[in-house]
Design a protein around this motif. Structure first.
Motif, PDB file in Angstrom:
ATOM      1  N   TYR A 299     -26.256 124.754-133.652  1.00 37.43           N
ATOM      2  CA  TYR A 299     -26.992 125.975-133.377  1.00 37.43           C
ATOM      3  C   TYR A 299     -25.995 127.107-133.135  1.00 37.43           C
ATOM      4  CZ  TYR A 299     -30.973 122.878-132.789  1.00 37.43           C
ATOM      5  OH  TYR A 299     -31.942 121.955-133.001  1.00 37.43           O
ATOM      6  N   SER A 300     -26.417 128.317-133.443  1.00 34.93           N
ATOM      7  CA  SER A 300     -25.518 129.455-133.293  1.00 34.93           C
ATOM      8  C   SER A 300     -25.562 130.056-131.903  1.00 34.93           C
ATOM      9  CB  SER A 300     -25.876 130.543-134.314  1.00 34.93           C
ATOM     10  OG  SER A 300     -27.217 130.971-134.138  1.00 34.93           O
ATOM     11  N   GLN A 301     -26.673 129.866-131.179  1.00 37.97           N
ATOM     12  CA  GLN A 301     -26.814 130.440-129.850  1.00 37.97           C
ATOM     13  C   GLN A 301     -26.881 129.344-128.796  1.00 37.97           C
ATOM     14  OE1 GLN A 301     -26.688 133.680-129.185  1.00 37.97           O
ATOM     15  NE2 GLN A 301     -26.367 134.074-131.362  1.00 37.97           N
ATOM     16  N   PRO A 302     -26.107 129.480-127.711  1.00 35.71           N
ATOM     17  CA  PRO A 302     -26.126 128.452-126.666  1.00 35.71           C
ATOM     18  C   PRO A 302     -27.396 128.517-125.820  1.00 35.71           C
ATOM     19  CG  PRO A 302     -24.705 130.247-126.014  1.00 35.71           C
ATOM     20  CD  PRO A 302     -25.118 130.524-127.428  1.00 35.71           C
ATOM     21  N   ALA A 303     -27.798 127.387-125.310  1.00 28.60           N
ATOM     22  CA  ALA A 303     -28.922 127.281-124.383  1.00 28.60           C
ATOM     23  C   ALA A 303     -28.682 126.042-123.544  1.00 28.60           C
ATOM     24  CB  ALA A 303     -30.233 127.169-125.152  1.00 28.60           C
ATOM     25  N   ALA A 304     -29.523 125.801-122.569  1.00 32.40           N
ATOM     26  CA  ALA A 304     -29.298 124.650-121.696  1.00 32.40           C
ATOM     27  C   ALA A 304     -29.506 123.341-122.441  1.00 32.40           C
ATOM     28  CB  ALA A 304     -30.242 124.704-120.503  1.00 32.40           C
TER      29      ALA A 304
ATOM     30  N   PRO B  81     -14.867 113.182-117.124  1.00 34.57           N
ATOM     31  CA  PRO B  81     -15.335 114.465-117.646  1.00 34.57           C
ATOM     32  C   PRO B  81     -14.644 114.880-118.941  1.00 34.57           C
ATOM     33  CG  PRO B  81     -15.066 114.601-115.279  1.00 34.57           C
ATOM     34  CD  PRO B  81     -14.515 113.262-115.696  1.00 34.57           C
ATOM     35  N   SER B  82     -13.394 114.442-119.129  1.00 35.25           N
ATOM     36  CA  SER B  82     -12.675 114.805-120.353  1.00 35.25           C
ATOM     37  C   SER B  82     -13.334 114.219-121.597  1.00 35.25           C
ATOM     38  CB  SER B  82     -11.223 114.332-120.265  1.00 35.25           C
ATOM     39  OG  SER B  82     -11.163 112.919-120.107  1.00 35.25           O
ATOM     40  N   LYS B  83     -14.117 113.158-121.424  1.00 31.90           N
ATOM     41  CA  LYS B  83     -14.791 112.523-122.549  1.00 31.90           C
ATOM     42  C   LYS B  83     -16.226 113.005-122.712  1.00 31.90           C
ATOM     43  CE  LYS B  83     -12.142 108.199-122.648  1.00 31.90           C
ATOM     44  NZ  LYS B  83     -12.237 106.725-122.624  1.00 31.90           N
ATOM     45  N   ILE B  84     -16.677 113.848-121.788  1.00 30.51           N
ATOM     46  CA  ILE B  84     -18.052 114.346-121.833  1.00 30.51           C
ATOM     47  C   ILE B  84     -18.024 115.802-122.256  1.00 30.51           C
ATOM     48  CG2 ILE B  84     -20.140 114.794-120.494  1.00 30.51           C
ATOM     49  CD1 ILE B  84     -19.348 112.454-118.696  1.00 30.51           C
ATOM     50  N   SER B  85     -18.647 116.100-123.370  1.00 32.53           N
ATOM     51  CA  SER B  85     -18.580 117.452-123.928  1.00 32.53           C
ATOM     52  C   SER B  85     -19.708 118.354-123.438  1.00 32.53           C
ATOM     53  CB  SER B  85     -18.597 117.390-125.462  1.00 32.53           C
ATOM     54  OG  SER B  85     -19.771 116.751-125.917  1.00 32.53           O
ATOM     55  N   TRP B  86     -20.572 117.857-122.558  1.00 33.09           N
ATOM     56  CA  TRP B  86     -21.671 118.676-122.068  1.00 33.09           C
ATOM     57  C   TRP B  86     -21.133 119.933-121.398  1.00 33.09           C
ATOM     58  CZ3 TRP B  86     -24.418 114.218-119.005  1.00 33.09           C
ATOM     59  CH2 TRP B  86     -24.960 113.308-119.912  1.00 33.09           C
TER      60      TRP B  86
ATOM     61  N   GLN C  41     -32.268 116.688-125.181  1.00 29.84           N
ATOM     62  CA  GLN C  41     -30.920 116.588-125.735  1.00 29.84           C
ATOM     63  C   GLN C  41     -30.062 117.682-125.108  1.00 29.84           C
ATOM     64  OE1 GLN C  41     -31.914 116.957-129.967  1.00 29.84           O
ATOM     65  NE2 GLN C  41     -31.301 114.834-130.243  1.00 29.84           N
ATOM     66  N   PRO C  42     -29.005 117.328-124.370  1.00 28.08           N
ATOM     67  CA  PRO C  42     -28.166 118.342-123.730  1.00 28.08           C
ATOM     68  C   PRO C  42     -27.287 119.075-124.732  1.00 28.08           C
ATOM     69  CG  PRO C  42     -27.215 116.177-123.417  1.00 28.08           C
ATOM     70  CD  PRO C  42     -28.557 115.960-124.074  1.00 28.08           C
ATOM     71  N   ILE C  43     -26.814 120.229-124.320  1.00 25.44           N
ATOM     72  CA  ILE C  43     -25.956 121.013-125.192  1.00 25.44           C
ATOM     73  C   ILE C  43     -24.491 120.676-124.942  1.00 25.44           C
ATOM     74  CG2 ILE C  43     -25.744 122.969-123.603  1.00 25.44           C
ATOM     75  CD1 ILE C  43     -25.772 124.805-126.048  1.00 25.44           C
ATOM     76  N   SER C  44     -23.712 120.715-125.993  1.00 28.03           N
ATOM     77  CA  SER C  44     -22.268 120.526-125.901  1.00 28.03           C
ATOM     78  C   SER C  44     -21.580 121.601-126.733  1.00 28.03           C
ATOM     79  CB  SER C  44     -21.860 119.150-126.441  1.00 28.03           C
ATOM     80  OG  SER C  44     -22.441 118.114-125.673  1.00 28.03           O
ATOM     81  N   THR C  45     -20.487 122.118-126.192  1.00 22.24           N
ATOM     82  CA  THR C  45     -19.662 123.063-126.930  1.00 22.24           C
ATOM     83  C   THR C  45     -18.358 122.374-127.283  1.00 22.24           C
ATOM     84  OG1 THR C  45     -20.616 124.945-125.751  1.00 22.24           O
ATOM     85  CG2 THR C  45     -18.537 125.307-126.899  1.00 22.24           C
ATOM     86  N   THR C  46     -18.076 122.262-128.565  1.00 24.34           N
ATOM     87  CA  THR C  46     -16.873 121.577-129.033  1.00 24.34           C
ATOM     88  C   THR C  46     -16.106 122.513-129.969  1.00 24.34           C
ATOM     89  OG1 THR C  46     -17.811 120.653-131.068  1.00 24.34           O
ATOM     90  CG2 THR C  46     -18.263 119.454-129.016  1.00 24.34           C
ATOM     91  N   PRO C  47     -14.895 122.134-130.345  1.00 26.49           N
ATOM     92  CA  PRO C  47     -14.161 122.960-131.305  1.00 26.49           C
ATOM     93  C   PRO C  47     -14.901 123.174-132.631  1.00 26.49           C
ATOM     94  CG  PRO C  47     -12.678 121.408-130.260  1.00 26.49           C
ATOM     95  CD  PRO C  47     -14.073 121.034-129.823  1.00 26.49           C
TER      96      PRO C  47
ATOM     97  N   GLY D 274     -18.160 123.625-132.793  1.00 28.97           N
ATOM     98  CA  GLY D 274     -19.317 124.477-132.590  1.00 28.97           C
ATOM     99  C   GLY D 274     -20.218 123.951-131.479  1.00 28.97           C
ATOM    100  N   ILE D 275     -21.397 124.495-131.418  1.00 30.06           N
ATOM    101  CA  ILE D 275     -22.372 124.132-130.393  1.00 30.06           C
ATOM    102  C   ILE D 275     -23.415 123.218-130.999  1.00 30.06           C
ATOM    103  CG2 ILE D 275     -24.147 125.053-128.841  1.00 30.06           C
ATOM    104  CD1 ILE D 275     -22.487 127.659-128.794  1.00 30.06           C
ATOM    105  N   TYR D 276     -23.708 122.129-130.317  1.00 33.63           N
ATOM    106  CA  TYR D 276     -24.726 121.234-130.836  1.00 33.63           C
ATOM    107  C   TYR D 276     -25.451 120.542-129.693  1.00 33.63           C
ATOM    108  CZ  TYR D 276     -21.562 117.270-129.919  1.00 33.63           C
ATOM    109  OH  TYR D 276     -20.758 116.345-129.308  1.00 33.63           O
ATOM    110  N   TYR D 277     -26.600 119.971-130.025  1.00 33.12           N
ATOM    111  CA  TYR D 277     -27.414 119.246-129.068  1.00 33.12           C
ATOM    112  C   TYR D 277     -27.292 117.749-129.325  1.00 33.12           C
ATOM    113  CZ  TYR D 277     -29.598 123.748-128.095  1.00 33.12           C
ATOM    114  OH  TYR D 277     -29.831 125.044-127.747  1.00 33.12           O
ATOM    115  N   GLY D 278     -27.245 117.003-128.233  1.00 32.45           N
ATOM    116  CA  GLY D 278     -27.240 115.553-128.377  1.00 32.45           C
ATOM    117  C   GLY D 278     -26.073 114.923-127.655  1.00 32.45           C
TER     118      GLY D 278
END
Length: 244
Positions: A5-10, A205-210, A232-238, A240-244
């Motif tokens: 997704y392009s926009q972050p949310a909870a 926490p280093s292994k959890i991308s939430w 499905q929680p949000i995660s921000t990674t290199p 991009g942003i995704y759910y799951g």
């Protein structure tokens, strides 16, 4: 593949469930740690109806470790049923529906506990605190939808005074840390004096991308009140942003 997704949310707060099929929560075999898959549903312990296993073999191997807490939980369930036989049928229904509620919302409750205790920033909180979620019962055809969230609050971990329950939490704590995790996150779901304890083993926490979120309480209310079990929680990674 995760949906980007392009926009972050909870969480997948605004998007409707992709289909009407009932989904089950994120479950882990209490013996081997295998994650439940839709094609291979886990079995619950027939005594306590709480602990889950991927196979009968894992259940047999784990029995010496599970026996004490299982018999303790079973005796409590029997006490509730005896109380119900005396005319207080609501107690038995609440206990049964609490188990359904926790099973249906496992992923949500894991995420809420992680956010409430701020484990991304302060992992040591897992040893000192627990999250209590207070529910109120109401009528609904589906068992897991017979509750509304009244409040959610953080308490000291020693709020739990049952020695056998504490020993089971400690066992999970030790196992989790031996496997490189930070310990067992304790979420206590309660209604009308009846409680369901959820010890959740947490990776570093280093292994959890939430993402760290402050709106966990409103997300909890939204998914519980709407009856949705597709959290499905949000995660921000290199990437991009995704759910799951």
């Amino acid at each position: 593949m995760p949906a980007y997704y392009s926009q972050p949310a909870a969480a997948n707060y605004s998007s409707p469930p992709p289909h009407a099929q009932k989904q089950r929560g994120y479950r882990i075999c209490d013996q081997c740690g295998q994650v439940e898959a839709p094609a291979a549903r886990f079995r619950l312990c027939g005594g306590c109806m709480v602990t889950q296993y991927c196979s009968q073999e894992c259940q047999k191997v784990h029995w010496p470790h599970h026996k004490a807490i299982c018999q303790h939980t079973t005796s409590q369930i029997a006490s509730i049923k005896q109380h119900a036989a005396s005319g207080y049928t609501n107690d038995e229904n609440i206990a049964k529906n609490l188990r359904k509620f926790c099973s249906a919302h496992t992923s949500l409750l894991c995420w809420v506990g992680f956010q409430a205790l701020q484990l991304k920033r302060v992992p040591s909180n897992i040893r000192q605190h627990a999250l209590i979620i207070d529910l109120a019962p109401h009528s609904h055809p589906e068992g897991h939808r017979r509750f509304s969230v009244v409040s959610a609050r953080i308490v000291k971990r020693n709020y739990i005074g049952d020695a056998l329950v504490l020993a089971d939490i400690q066992r999970r704590d030790d196992r989790c840390r031996q496997n490189g995790g930070i310990g067992a996150l304790v979420v206590l779901v309660q209604c009308a004096g009846i409680s369901q304890v959820m010890p959740i083993e947490v990776d570093p926490p280093s292994k959890i991308s939430w993402d760290t979120r402050e709106d966990w309480a409103s997300v909890l209310h939204h998914f519980v009140e709407s009856g949705r079990t597709d959290f499905q929680p949000i995660s921000t990674t290199p990437r991009g942003i995704y759910y799951g």
